[in-house]
Design a protein around this motif. Sequence first.
Motif, short mmCIF file in Angstrom:
data_model
loop_
_atom_site.label_atom_id
_atom_site.label_comp_id
_atom_site.label_asym_id
_atom_site.label_seq_id
_atom_site.Cartn_x
_atom_site.Cartn_y
_atom_site.Cartn_z
N SER A 21 -5.03 1.06 -17.61
CA SER A 21 -5.80 0.09 -18.27
C SER A 21 -5.26 0.09 -19.71
N HIS A 22 -4.83 1.42 -20.16
CA HIS A 22 -4.01 1.70 -21.45
C HIS A 22 -2.83 1.26 -21.59
N PHE A 23 -1.91 1.44 -20.67
CA PHE A 23 -0.59 1.04 -20.64
C PHE A 23 -0.52 -0.25 -20.47
N CYS A 24 -1.30 -1.05 -19.58
CA CYS A 24 -1.33 -2.47 -19.27
C CYS A 24 -2.32 -3.39 -20.35
N LYS A 25 -2.58 -2.47 -21.20
CA LYS A 25 -3.62 -3.31 -21.99
C LYS A 25 -4.81 -4.40 -21.31
N ASP A 26 -5.34 -3.76 -20.24
CA ASP A 26 -6.25 -4.55 -19.56
C ASP A 26 -7.65 -3.82 -19.74
N SER A 27 -8.57 -4.33 -20.32
CA SER A 27 -9.83 -3.81 -20.71
C SER A 27 -10.84 -3.86 -19.29
#
Length: 311
Positions: A195-201
Motif C-alpha cells: 500500500s505504501h509503495f503503490c500509494k493505495d490507501s
Amino acid sequence: IFVHFFMNCFEVYICNDECSTNNIDSCICQLQTCPTKNLELSGNCFGSYCGKVENSSSSYCGGCDYGWRSINGICQPCKLSPSLYTLFFLVFLLTTFVLINTQCISKVKNQIRGLIVTLIEVFISCIFTILLLEPIGNLDIHFCDIYEIRDFYSIFYDPVDYDCAHEVVYPLWSGPLILFVLNSITIAFFRPLISHFCKDSSLMRSTLYSLLAFPFSALVYIIFYGVLYYSFGYISISIGLIIFGFYFFGNRNRRNSKRKLLIACVRIFILLAFGISSVTSYFSEEVIMYTIPLLCPLFFLFSLIGKWFLN
C-alpha cells in the motif's frame, strides 16, 4: 447435531474404589447425566481416545501427543496419506479461505492488484503451514484416519478422571488455524508495504477488514469443522442449485447478458461437479466418481428445456 451432542457427549460415570481398568465388570457405575452407552474400554485404557505409548514401561493412560491418535488403546503416529474425500475437503477450505480474502478487498481501487497480492499472501501462508506440520520442514503431510463425526470432538468424550482430549483428526483442526494465523501475520506485514509503495490507501483499509474477519471465521471453523467435513459436498451442490435458479428462473423481467450467463454456467458446473464428486468419493473412489460430473451438462439441458416449456 445438537441432539447428537446432548445424547452422547456426557459420558460421565461414578465408580467405587474397587473399580480397576482390567476388570470393568467389577466396577459399579452409575450414570450421572443423560442415558447413553456404557463407558468404552480400549485396550487397557478407558474411553475411545485414551491411550498409552506402545512398548513403554508407563501404564498411564491419557491423551496422545500431537500428530498421534489412539488405536485400540495404543497411541500410534499418524502416517497416512489423505483420502480423496479429505483432499476435496482441503480444496473446499482453501477455496473458502481465498473467497474470504477476496471479499475483504472488494472495495480496493485496483481489483487486479488486490487479487494478485491476496493470492501471493495465501500461497506464502500455505507453504509455511505445510512446513510447520508433521513431518516438520517437509512438504509432505501425514494424516490420521477418520472414522466418525465424534473424532472431531474428542473433548466431549473424556471419561471421568481422565484427560484424553487431543487432535484425533490431525491436521484438520490445527492446519487451517495455523493458516489463519500465518495469513494474518503475512497481511499485517506485507500489505501495508504494498500500500505504501503503490500509494493505495484502499489496500491498507482492506487489511483491517481481513484482520477483523479472520478471528470470526476461525471461531466458526473451530465449532463446526466436524459438521463441515461431512456436509461440504452437499453445501456445494445446494449453492450451485440456488445460483442456477436465480439466473435461469428468477427475475424473469431482467435481461442478463450472454457474458453473465456464461460465467454463471461455469460457476454452476464447477459447484455441481465438485459437490457430486466429493459426495461420491466418500462412499467410493472408483472410476464412476469421475463420470458422475458428466451428468451436469444433462442437468443443464433438462432445465433449459423445462424453462422453454414454462415460457
